[in-house]
Structures are given as C-alpha cells and as structure tokens.
Design a protein around this motif. Sequence first.
Motif: not given
Length: 290
Positions: A171-178, A244-250
């Motif tokens: 699990i990743v915790e983090g902030e939006e990056n713009g 960075y964590a990336y919420e991919f499309d799919g």
Amino acid sequence: MKIRKAVIPVAGLGTRFLPATKAIPKEMMTIVDRPTIQYIVEEVVASGIDQIIFVTSEGKSAIENHFDYNFHLDSVLREKNKVALGEELNNISNLIDIVSVRQKKPLGLGHAIWTARHVIGNEPFMVLLGDDMVLSNIPCAKQMISLFDEIGESIVAIQRVPQNQTHRYGIVEGEENGRDKTYRVRRMVEKPAPGTTDSDMAIIGRYILMPDIFEILSTTTPGHGGEIQLTDALLALTKKRSMYAYEFDGKRYDAGDKMGYLKAIVAYGIRHTEIGKDFREHLIEIAADL
Ligand code: G1P
C-alpha cells in the motif's frame, strides 16, 4: 534514459493453484488459447521494450520452451500444411529477446529482482508480475513508460482497493502531484495489518525502477512473511530520490487467484477475435438460467 529491459519474476511455486500447478508452472495456465505469461510478454513487446529477463527456478523450463523455436513441431505443422498455425508459433518465439537468470532460493520478490542485477546494469528498467494481467486500450507498461519519459523517476502502478482488501497488497501513501492520476509517494508498506493505513492505493505488479534499487536490495532484510520484500526496498529508495504512484487506465485481473483467474478468462474470452461473440452470447444464456 530509455526503458529497454523488463524483469518478469517467474520463480514462484504457485501454491495458490495446487494441484493444477503441481507439474506445470502457474504462468503456463491458459486464458482462452495462450498462457498467462504470453499476455504479459505481449504487453512488454507492445510497450517498445527490447529485452525480457525471466527470473526462474527449478521446474520452469516450460516457460522458456514456450518462447523458443520448436523445430519438431514446426516440421510436423509444415508436413500437415498448417502454415498459419506454424507461423503463429514462430511469431511467439520471435517476439522479443529473452534471457533467464535463476533465483537459487525462494527468498522473496525483492531477492528475485536483485537476481537480475547483472543483466540490467546501470539503467532504469521495468518489472512486471505475471499474476497481474491488465486489460487496457494502451498497454499499462506503455502508459508508465510515457510518464517516465516526462518525470525520469521510479513509478509504481496502483489501483484503488476497498479498505478490507488492503492487507493483500503493498500500500502506498502519498500526495497528489498536480498531474492527473499521479501521486508523490511518501510511505509504502507491504500487506499492512487492517486499520494501520488510511490509504486505499494498492500496488499492482507493474514498476519502473531506477537501478539504485539494486544496492538497496543487497542490504534489505526479510520483512513481511519472512521474505525480502520489494516494497521495503522501494520505501528505502523514496528516502534517496522521488518516486511516483500512477493510477493507470485499465482493468487489472489477479490471475494468481482462483476468482481473479476466472474473471480474466471471461474478460479475455468475450474479447477474443474468434470466439468472443459466441462466448458472450453463451454467458447471457447462462445468466438467464441462474
Ligand atoms: C506482490 C507485491 C505487492 C503487490 C502485489 C500485486 O505481492 O509484494 O506489493 O501489491 O504483488 O499483485 P504478492 O501478490 O506476490 O504477494
């Protein structure tokens, strides 16, 4: 810094699928007409990567054979005039340059990745876990490589999961990056006990890693489950440089789990060029009888 190489760990025992995986590698379990590992390899090829490094163990030679040229089978198919099928098989063996390295002991995912260090050398690389299949318009690995081309730092693919499922993932915790669907990683934890994180961002098996990870992995001590965890090494990497964590499309399917595997068969089955339409109609018929 082009991503040229992809590591695919295939050394796991596949205990979640016994007895099916007693004599065949779990990566060779079939979804419609090809083994799950072929979908992963095809994703790598479609993402413009040049070389795959399989991290294998004893009993996994079927995977290497699957991507090899089979002279005997080719001759038999030629004799029988099955040209198209023969070509399809040859295409599989020509997909991409593949090398294997052997993980000598089952010490965990982090150790498996570390085993590939000499073949990767000093360049960023991709990691794909064979259990995680992603159905998407643009291959998940390609989406991540496009992002990497812009940011030039490590990326983990994530998806949102219900709170009662977080203990099954890193699990990743983090902030939006713009940037849309991209988060700066602050903390990450492998399979957190329920109630110990508010985050619902689960790592799925696609990573782009900077080569610094190897030095960190060489001193990473066993973590969750007594195994050397990639997630623990990634957390250490975040202390050195951005990640960075990336919420991919799919849509991701966990083909290493019985239910996820069946869902993947349905999802890939209804999209199959040859039998997709009939299969879809069959499912509608079955649903009407339920
Ligand atoms: C591995 C990783 C975990 C990740 C998961 C995704 O766990 O350690 O961080 O969330 O893959 O499938 P595994 O499923 O191999 O236990």
